[in-house]
Scaffold this motif. Structure first.
Motif, short mmCIF file in Angstrom:
data_model
loop_
_atom_site.label_atom_id
_atom_site.label_comp_id
_atom_site.label_asym_id
_atom_site.label_seq_id
_atom_site.Cartn_x
_atom_site.Cartn_y
_atom_site.Cartn_z
N GLY A 115 124.76 27.65 131.90
CA GLY A 115 125.63 28.83 131.87
C GLY A 115 125.97 29.42 133.22
N ASN A 116 126.14 30.74 133.26
CA ASN A 116 126.59 31.44 134.47
C ASN A 116 125.63 31.35 135.66
OD1 ASN A 116 129.05 32.21 133.43
ND2 ASN A 116 128.25 34.11 132.56
N PRO A 117 124.32 31.30 135.48
CA PRO A 117 123.44 31.25 136.65
C PRO A 117 123.65 30.04 137.56
CG PRO A 117 122.17 31.88 134.72
CD PRO A 117 123.55 31.49 134.24
N ILE A 118 124.15 28.93 137.03
CA ILE A 118 124.35 27.72 137.85
C ILE A 118 125.70 27.73 138.57
CG2 ILE A 118 125.39 26.26 136.07
CD1 ILE A 118 122.70 25.06 138.48
N LYS A 119 126.65 28.52 138.11
CA LYS A 119 128.02 28.49 138.63
C LYS A 119 128.15 28.78 140.13
CE LYS A 119 130.32 29.04 134.26
NZ LYS A 119 131.28 29.74 133.45
#
Length: 131
Positions: A20-24
């Protein structure tokens, strides 16, 4: 990519969705080609450990360690442009010396000079003296 030194780590699409968003913020590229550029990668355990270079909001350089399950990684590619990679000698091989052709396809064989005279039976033989 000429200045890149490290490893490109590519993920399965389902892994990017699960992270999800944490890797972006760490991803480069678009679509299925999204990847992370790492300085070091350790694949020795259940988690793949990636060391990245990052910056704090005030501009300081920091080292970031990111760990993900090994099953999420699709491929790791070396991005070292100045080193050799693979199973080969790390030194340049000396050129092989060309040998002359031999055998039926090569030049005809020359007969070697005979150094021992043939025994024709005409030469006297010496016997050792008896005591």
């Amino acid at each position: 990519m000429n200045d890149a030194h490290g490893y490109f780590v590519f993920f399965h699409p389902q892994a990017l969705e699960a992270l999800g968003n944490p890797i972006k913020p760490y991803l480069l590229g678009e679509g299925e080609n999204q990847h992370i550029l790492c300085r070091e990668v350790d694949t020795g355990g259940a988690l793949i450990e990636m060391t990245l270079a990052g910056q704090t909001p005030d501009g300081k350089t920091v080292q970031i360690e990111l760990m993900v399950p090994g099953s999420m990684v699709r491929m790791i590619v070396s991005a070292h442009g100045d080193e050799q990679f693979g199973f080969q000698p790390r030194y340049p091989a000396a050129p092989a010396q060309a040998l002359p052709p031999v055998g039926p396809a090569g030049a005809p064989a020359q007969s070697a000079p005979q150094s021992v005279p043939a025994d024709t039976g005409d030469a006297p033989t010496q016997t050792p003296p008896k005591p």
